[in-house]
Each structure stands twice: as C-alpha cells, then as structure tokens.
Design an enzyme around this catalytic site. Sequence first.
Site, PDB file in Angstrom:
ATOM      1  N   LYS A  34       1.230  -1.354   0.215  1.00  0.00           N
ATOM      2  CA  LYS A  34       0.377   0.070   0.168  1.00  0.00           C
ATOM      3  C   LYS A  34       0.863   1.172   0.105  1.00  0.00           C
ATOM      4  O   LYS A  34       2.056   1.243   0.251  1.00  0.00           O
ATOM      5  CB  LYS A  34      -0.707   0.450   0.976  1.00  0.00           C
ATOM      6  CG  LYS A  34      -0.076  -0.087   2.647  1.00  0.00           C
ATOM      7  CD  LYS A  34      -0.865  -0.191   3.905  1.00  0.00           C
ATOM      8  CE  LYS A  34      -0.576  -0.014   5.276  1.00  0.00           C
ATOM      9  NZ  LYS A  34      -0.755  -0.665   6.484  1.00  0.00           N
ATOM     10  N   ARG A 121     -11.030  -0.514  15.795  1.00  0.00           N
ATOM     11  CA  ARG A 121     -11.120  -0.053  14.420  1.00  0.00           C
ATOM     12  C   ARG A 121     -12.525  -0.134  13.450  1.00  0.00           C
ATOM     13  O   ARG A 121     -13.251  -0.593  14.375  1.00  0.00           O
ATOM     14  CB  ARG A 121      -9.410   0.437  13.640  1.00  0.00           C
ATOM     15  CG  ARG A 121      -8.887   1.350  13.189  1.00  0.00           C
ATOM     16  CD  ARG A 121      -7.959   1.835  12.956  1.00  0.00           C
ATOM     17  NE  ARG A 121      -7.512   0.668  11.737  1.00  0.00           N
ATOM     18  CZ  ARG A 121      -6.677   0.761  11.654  1.00  0.00           C
ATOM     19  NH1 ARG A 121      -5.839   1.684  11.387  1.00  0.00           N
ATOM     20  NH2 ARG A 121      -6.107  -0.384  10.669  1.00  0.00           N
ATOM     21  N   TYR A 235      14.791  30.849   8.334  1.00  0.00           N
ATOM     22  CA  TYR A 235      13.433  30.825   8.673  1.00  0.00           C
ATOM     23  C   TYR A 235      13.939  30.915   9.793  1.00  0.00           C
ATOM     24  O   TYR A 235      14.361  30.497  10.899  1.00  0.00           O
ATOM     25  CB  TYR A 235      12.458  30.567   8.584  1.00  0.00           C
ATOM     26  CG  TYR A 235      11.681  30.146   7.004  1.00  0.00           C
ATOM     27  CD1 TYR A 235      11.535  32.029   6.550  1.00  0.00           C
ATOM     28  CD2 TYR A 235      11.392  29.437   6.077  1.00  0.00           C
ATOM     29  CE1 TYR A 235      11.642  31.437   4.779  1.00  0.00           C
ATOM     30  CE2 TYR A 235      11.714  29.182   4.693  1.00  0.00           C
ATOM     31  CZ  TYR A 235      11.204  30.774   4.081  1.00  0.00           C
ATOM     32  OH  TYR A 235      11.128  31.019   2.330  1.00  0.00           O
ATOM     33  N   MET A 282      10.790  24.613   2.346  1.00  0.00           N
ATOM     34  CA  MET A 282       9.591  23.839   1.294  1.00  0.00           C
ATOM     35  C   MET A 282      11.089  23.203   0.446  1.00  0.00           C
ATOM     36  O   MET A 282      11.261  22.176   0.311  1.00  0.00           O
ATOM     37  CB  MET A 282       9.186  24.683   1.258  1.00  0.00           C
ATOM     38  CG  MET A 282       8.053  24.167  -0.363  1.00  0.00           C
ATOM     39  SD  MET A 282       7.017  24.977  -1.383  1.00  0.00           S
ATOM     40  CE  MET A 282       6.223  25.794   0.214  1.00  0.00           C
TER      41      MET A 282
HETATM   42  C1  PLP Z   1      -0.459  -1.531   7.029  1.00  0.00           C
HETATM   43  C2  PLP Z   1      -1.192  -3.305   7.182  1.00  0.00           C
HETATM   44  C3  PLP Z   1      -0.380  -4.565   7.857  1.00  0.00           C
HETATM   45  C4  PLP Z   1       1.245  -4.250   7.198  1.00  0.00           C
HETATM   46  O1  PLP Z   1       2.150  -3.259   8.407  1.00  0.00           O
HETATM   47  P1  PLP Z   1       3.677  -3.332   9.019  1.00  0.00           P
HETATM   48  O2  PLP Z   1       3.614  -3.486  10.091  1.00  0.00           O
HETATM   49  O3  PLP Z   1       3.943  -2.704   7.842  1.00  0.00           O
HETATM   50  O4  PLP Z   1       3.951  -5.135   7.863  1.00  0.00           O
HETATM   51  C5  PLP Z   1      -0.293  -5.268   7.445  1.00  0.00           C
HETATM   52  N1  PLP Z   1      -1.814  -5.174   8.071  1.00  0.00           N
HETATM   53  C6  PLP Z   1      -3.339  -4.521   7.443  1.00  0.00           C
HETATM   54  C7  PLP Z   1      -4.388  -4.398   7.977  1.00  0.00           C
HETATM   55  C8  PLP Z   1      -2.464  -3.311   7.430  1.00  0.00           C
HETATM   56  O5  PLP Z   1      -3.426  -2.323   7.101  1.00  0.00           O
END
Ligand code: PLP
Length: 340
Positions: A34, A121, A235, A282
């Site tokens: 992802k 969650r 800055y 930036m």
């Molecule tokens: C991002 C994610 C993972 C992977 O987590 P890592 O700590 O990067 O291995 C696994 N399960 C879900 C549901 C996630 O959102």
Amino acid sequence: MARSELTVDLAALRANVRRLLEVLGDSELWAVVKADAYGHGAADVAHVALEEGARALCVATVGEGVALRRSFPDARVVVMSTSQDADLDAARTARLELAVSQPPFPDGLPLHLKLETGMGRFGMARLPEPLPANTVALMSHFATADTDPAFAALQLERFRAIAGAHPELTAHMANSAAALRLPSSRLGAVRVGLALHGLSPFGGDPSADGLRPVLAWRSRLEQVKLLQPGESTGYGRRFVADEATWIGLVPVGYADGFRRDLTGTAVLVDGERCPVVGTISMDSFAVRLPRELPRGTPTTLIGDGLRAEEHARVAGTITYEIATAIRARSDRVVRSVVDG
Ligand SMILES: *Cc1c(COP(=O)(O)O)cnc(C)c1O
C-alpha cells in the site's frame, strides 16, 4: 541533475523476502504494498516479492489494487481497508479480494471478514450467520504487536477463539512486528509491509532481524558558505553560529518529504555524519560541516548506513511516516532501481 535521487535496491528486497520466508515456516507471506509500497514503488516491490514466493499482494484501496492488476494479471490482490460502494464494480472487474468489516456483504468477489479483537477500529465483534458464501478468509489486526506483547497475545486469543471454528477459511492477523516476534500469530498467512522493505517495526536496527534497507535517498551540497559568529541560516534564525561555521545547503526540503521536524537529525556528507541545522525550508535544508567542502559533495539522507529509523526518532514519529512522506513521484527526484 535532479535535486535528489532515490535508489530502490531489489537485491536487498529479495534478501528480505527470503529471510521472511525462512522465519515464517508454513505460513504464507502476503506482501503489503500500500501507499506505493511505503514510497518504494508498488510495482517494483510486488514483482520481486511474488517472484521470491509471496502468495498475495495487499493494498489499502481499490484504486491501488486496480493499478496493480494491470501489471499482475494473475496475482491475488487483497484490499485491506474499507471500500466505498462506488468502488465495488471496479473491484469486481479487477478481480480484487476485499476486506469487509460490516454488512452489507458484497457479492461477486472474495471476502475477508475483518474481526474486531482490540484494535478498536474497523471490524466486527462477531461473525455474521450464516457466513456470506463468498467468504475466503477471516482477519484481524494488532494494535500493539511492536510495543505490548501481552495485549497482542490477548488479541490473538480472541481471534483464534472465533477463527478456530472455521478451519476451511484462511486466518490472517500478523503484521511485520507480529510476524517477527510473535510466532503463534503467523496462522495461515501474514501481512508484511515495513519489514519487507528492510525497515524495523521496532524503531531499531533492522539488521537485528536479518533485514536490509531497500531505499536510499541521496543529494549533494548545492552551496557551501561560511557563517561568521552571530550570523544565522534559515527561517526564524533558529541556528545562529557562535563561531565561524561552514554550512552546506542541500536542495531537498519538506516539499520533497524531508520533514520540517527533522532539524537536529544527521545526514552523511561524503560519508561523515553532520547535523541538520536551522529550520528546514520547503526546498532546502542546511547542514553543519566540519570544514570547508566543495560544492557537489555527495550527501546521503537515508542509506549508506544512515537509517530511516534515526530520522523517525528525531521527528518523534514512526519509520512508516518517514518512508511514505518521501515524494518519490515528483519531478524533483530521480528514482532508479538497481539489482545488487
Ligand atoms: C499496513 C497494514 C499491514 C502491514 O503492516 P506492517 O507493520 O507494515 O507490516 C498489515 N495489515 C493491515 C490491515 C495494514 O493496514
């Protein structure tokens, strides 16, 4: 010449996949790619992971899954986050698998039912009866695999109590931290993201788990100048020289993903650790040099032994956020893929 360069090392990635497979035994490795594989490039990472034995790809959104499907016609692609109704047709067309955490349960594609076991969650407290006919897996997610093994064990127990009644479905729960440190959580498959990329879910040195960082980020000194006592850089005049001080300006800033709260971290100038001083702009930041150095001197932001985990500590965040912040797709940075 680009302002900075990102290098993705496929040999390191391959070594990480092999290392994880070794650790996992009979559980399947599912590669989490992802957020453009945590800034590393989803297609490149997915390709190596599958080639080395990962059995599925996991993404956050239907859009990410659809994009991967174009490069990987046959791979299992699992969307882990919640999907919108409007995305369902695209998900079916792309033959994605979907995690679902509440009714209604869409048909026409394989479902992974997400159980709430303590993350607080997304997820269901109990399974629907009867199970949707297109259910292929049961899943849950750890809240504390990296920080509180006792709570993680409690979550695992809750999950197993429910999933145990359905041995015909794949059970998957472990992320990187659990896959590495909580062997009993490996179950049918593990969803590994961070560790795959050679980054430590514990904020420490990934080599402790036999992993190698995949990403390097390099730039150079664009200008070198001598500050006289009382003169400042950047800055807010947050760095004022108390003696004659050489500083180098690196053409990378928070718009590139070198966050503004990285003041005080180290970068490697010609291999030597030097502190980042003053406010990060930036488009550039300043580094304090031990002596006068030529314009163009190579400067490593991540890699060559300098770990993203160190930046995370300085910024008071996690390595995930450092990696995903890097604007790998901008025209400010040249991205290259090397193998070995
Ligand atoms: C991002 C994610 C993972 C992977 O987590 P890592 O700590 O990067 O291995 C696994 N399960 C879900 C549901 C996630 O959102």
